[in-house]
Design a protein around this motif. Structure first.
Motif, short mmCIF file in Angstrom:
data_model
loop_
_atom_site.label_atom_id
_atom_site.label_comp_id
_atom_site.label_asym_id
_atom_site.label_seq_id
_atom_site.Cartn_x
_atom_site.Cartn_y
_atom_site.Cartn_z
N THR A 98 1.16 -0.81 -0.10
CA THR A 98 0.23 0.36 -0.31
C THR A 98 0.74 1.46 0.16
OG1 THR A 98 -0.27 0.05 2.18
CG2 THR A 98 -1.79 -1.04 0.81
N VAL A 131 2.31 1.68 -3.37
CA VAL A 131 0.89 2.22 -4.34
C VAL A 131 1.24 2.66 -4.60
CG1 VAL A 131 -1.65 1.49 -4.83
CG2 VAL A 131 0.45 -0.68 -4.94
N ALA A 132 1.34 3.75 -3.03
CA ALA A 132 1.06 5.40 -2.95
C ALA A 132 1.95 6.08 -3.46
CB ALA A 132 0.98 5.55 -1.62
N LYS A 153 1.26 6.35 -7.02
CA LYS A 153 0.19 7.02 -7.67
C LYS A 153 1.03 8.50 -7.59
CE LYS A 153 -3.20 4.02 -6.87
NZ LYS A 153 -4.92 4.03 -5.75
N THR A 154 1.61 8.53 -6.80
CA THR A 154 1.63 10.28 -6.18
C THR A 154 3.03 10.25 -7.54
OG1 THR A 154 3.69 9.64 -4.86
CG2 THR A 154 1.72 10.28 -3.82
N CYS A 193 3.15 9.18 -10.91
CA CYS A 193 2.44 8.93 -11.57
C CYS A 193 1.46 10.29 -11.85
CB CYS A 193 1.54 8.01 -11.88
SG CYS A 193 2.57 5.96 -12.22
N ASP A 194 1.12 10.63 -10.83
CA ASP A 194 -0.10 11.52 -10.69
C ASP A 194 0.70 13.36 -11.25
OD1 ASP A 194 -2.22 10.74 -10.25
OD2 ASP A 194 -1.74 11.29 -7.91
N GLU A 250 2.79 12.26 -15.69
CA GLU A 250 2.14 11.20 -16.06
C GLU A 250 2.44 10.17 -17.33
OE1 GLU A 250 -0.25 14.14 -19.41
OE2 GLU A 250 -1.09 13.62 -17.96
N MET A 305 1.73 -1.81 -11.29
CA MET A 305 1.23 -0.41 -12.12
C MET A 305 0.12 -0.65 -13.07
SD MET A 305 4.62 1.61 -13.12
CE MET A 305 3.30 3.12 -14.26
N HIS A 319 -3.34 -1.72 -10.83
CA HIS A 319 -3.89 -0.12 -9.72
C HIS A 319 -4.37 0.64 -11.44
CE1 HIS A 319 -3.58 -1.51 -6.38
NE2 HIS A 319 -2.42 -2.05 -6.19
N LEU A 321 -2.19 2.33 -13.54
CA LEU A 321 -1.81 3.17 -13.39
C LEU A 321 -0.67 3.20 -14.87
CD1 LEU A 321 -0.69 3.30 -9.53
CD2 LEU A 321 -2.35 4.97 -11.11
#
Length: 124
Positions: free
Chosen positions: A15, A18-19, A22-23, A25-26, A29, A56, A59, A61
């Motif tokens: 987790t 993944v968090a 995600k940051t 990938c945000d 991009e 990835m 989720h 991503l």
């Protein structure tokens, strides 16, 4: 102490990975798993590339792919547009209608014309 020796070498939980992914990938991009892995290492988390790919994929991503579009037809011109005269023809034999295809490529400036008999193969 009562805990196992492998607890010291325990990897971070999925987790948290993944968090962090995600940051990344945000923020970026278009980063794939290789760049995400390099950014994770830069941020101090060493994660296997296979695990990054799996997380990835699970989720969703995936990086956004930017494709170039090459304009092949310019319909916004001031030249006359001629009607299709072969639209209402009824063909009942060979060599009654020949069509032409004018093709050009943006990379190769020369144009080529192909003349094809319309019903030559249909009637045998």
């Amino acid at each position: 102490m009562g805990i196992g020796r492998s607890t010291f070498y325990d990897t971070p939980d999925d987790t948290t990975v993944v968090a962090e992914i995600k940051t990344i990938c945000d923020e970026f991009e278009a980063y794939g798993y290789r760049r995400v892995g390099a950014e994770l290492r830069h941020r101090g988390m060493v994660v296997n590339a296979k695990k990054i790919r799996r997380l990835m994929r699970e989720h969703a991503l995936n990086p956004k792919r930017r494709r170039r579009s090459i304009a092949t037809t310019d319909s916004d011109h001031n030249y006359p547009i001629f009607p299709n005269l072969a639209n209402n023809m009824s063909l009942d034999g060979p060599n009654q209608l020949w069509v032409a295809d004018l093709s050009s490529n943006a990379r190769a400036p020369c144009s080529k014309a192909y003349f094809i008999p319309r019903r030559s193969r249909a009637l045998a």
